[in-house]
Design a protein around this motif. Structure first.
Motif, short mmCIF file in Angstrom:
data_model
loop_
_atom_site.label_atom_id
_atom_site.label_comp_id
_atom_site.label_asym_id
_atom_site.label_seq_id
_atom_site.Cartn_x
_atom_site.Cartn_y
_atom_site.Cartn_z
N THR A 134 36.04 50.27 35.90
CA THR A 134 35.44 50.96 37.06
C THR A 134 35.22 52.43 36.69
O THR A 134 35.80 52.93 35.73
CB THR A 134 36.40 50.91 38.28
N ARG A 161 36.08 51.48 42.53
CA ARG A 161 37.41 51.07 42.99
C ARG A 161 37.80 51.97 44.16
O ARG A 161 37.15 52.99 44.39
CB ARG A 161 38.43 51.23 41.85
N SER A 164 37.13 55.84 44.02
CA SER A 164 36.00 56.29 43.18
C SER A 164 35.17 57.30 43.97
O SER A 164 34.98 57.15 45.18
CB SER A 164 35.10 55.11 42.78
N GLY A 214 36.92 51.17 49.25
CA GLY A 214 37.32 49.82 48.80
C GLY A 214 36.92 48.74 49.81
O GLY A 214 36.38 49.05 50.87
#
Ligand code: 76B
Ligand code: MG
Length: 214
Positions: A134, A161, A164, A214
């Motif tokens: 990721t 993820r 991020s 997420g």
């Protein structure tokens, strides 16, 4: 044959910047673009915001969409920890050829993988081609109508993820209205706008920082 603007930017770097000194490369490009010819680098004002996001995050894996001459590539790569990796995508081969030389002049080629081609073609291949799981940070600075489709593509490919960060340039000028609407209204993102100006001008522009939940 006449030189192109990216080639003139490269010449300015080679004439004014010190090999292996990323800050002098950044300064040489900003001087050229402020006093000689405008060019679509993120520039120094938005560049400082970019620097603060990168420094605070200390990312190990970074994706940059839209390399151009490598100005933001150099800013980001110069702030990365030793084993971190930056993958940058450039569609235009002439831009890519200049960017490779600018990144090398800064001495950062060991941290940067420059890939030529379209974001939509390469994003689905990131895991298999580059062994990426990721991305900790994605800097969106490519075709403005690709920000939203490519963000959805990165979600679908499992490249983001929890935590991020997406940092998007030009959300006001030239503007990315569909992308802004998405990240500001989706329950999957927490977004924040950093007001600034279009590089080397007084026109409003800004960066949108969005955390993937997420
Ligand atoms: C599809 C795909 C695409 C790419 C890709 N690689 N290189 C780029 C460059 C894109 N950048 C811009 O067009 C841009 C434009 C302006 C601007 C221009 C004219 C004005 F009047 C005012 C503002 C300002 C900026 O700050 C910009 O960033 N895209 C790479 C991979 N896959
Ligand atoms: Mg930009």
């Amino acid at each position: 044959t006449w030189s192109t603007r990216p080639q003139r930017i490269l010449r300015a770097v080679q004439q004014s910047a010190t090999r292996g000194d990323p800050r002098s490369v950044v300064r040489a490009i900003d001087q050229f673009c402020r006093h000689k010819e405008w060019a679509m680098n993120v520039g120094d004002e938005k560049g400082c915001i970019l620097d603060s996001v990168v420094s605070e995050l200390n990312p190990s894996t970074v994706l940059e969409l839209g390399t151009y001459c490598g100005y933001s590539t150099v800013r980001i790569a110069s702030l990365l920890p030793p084993h971190a990796k930056l993958i940058t995508l450039e569609f235009n081969p002439d831009f890519a050829a200049v960017a490779r030389q600018v990144i090398a002049w800064a001495g950062l080629q060991g941290k940067v993988q420059l890939v030529e081609g379209a974001s939509g073609d390469w994003i689905p291949k990131m895991k298999e081609q580059f062994g990426v799981k990721t991305f900790d940070l994605v800097f969106l600075d490519h075709w403005k109508d690709r920000y939203l489709p490519d963000t959805k593509l990165m979600e679908e490919c499992g490249l983001l993820r929890k935590g991020s960060i997406l940092l998007a340039d030009n959300v006001i000028c030239p503007g990315t209205p569909d992308y802004l609407e998405y990240v500001r209204n989706s329950p999957r993102y927490k977004s924040q706008y950093f007001k600034s100006h279009l590089e080397y001008t007084k026109a409003e522009d800004g960066l949108e920082k969005s955390v993937f939940l997420g």
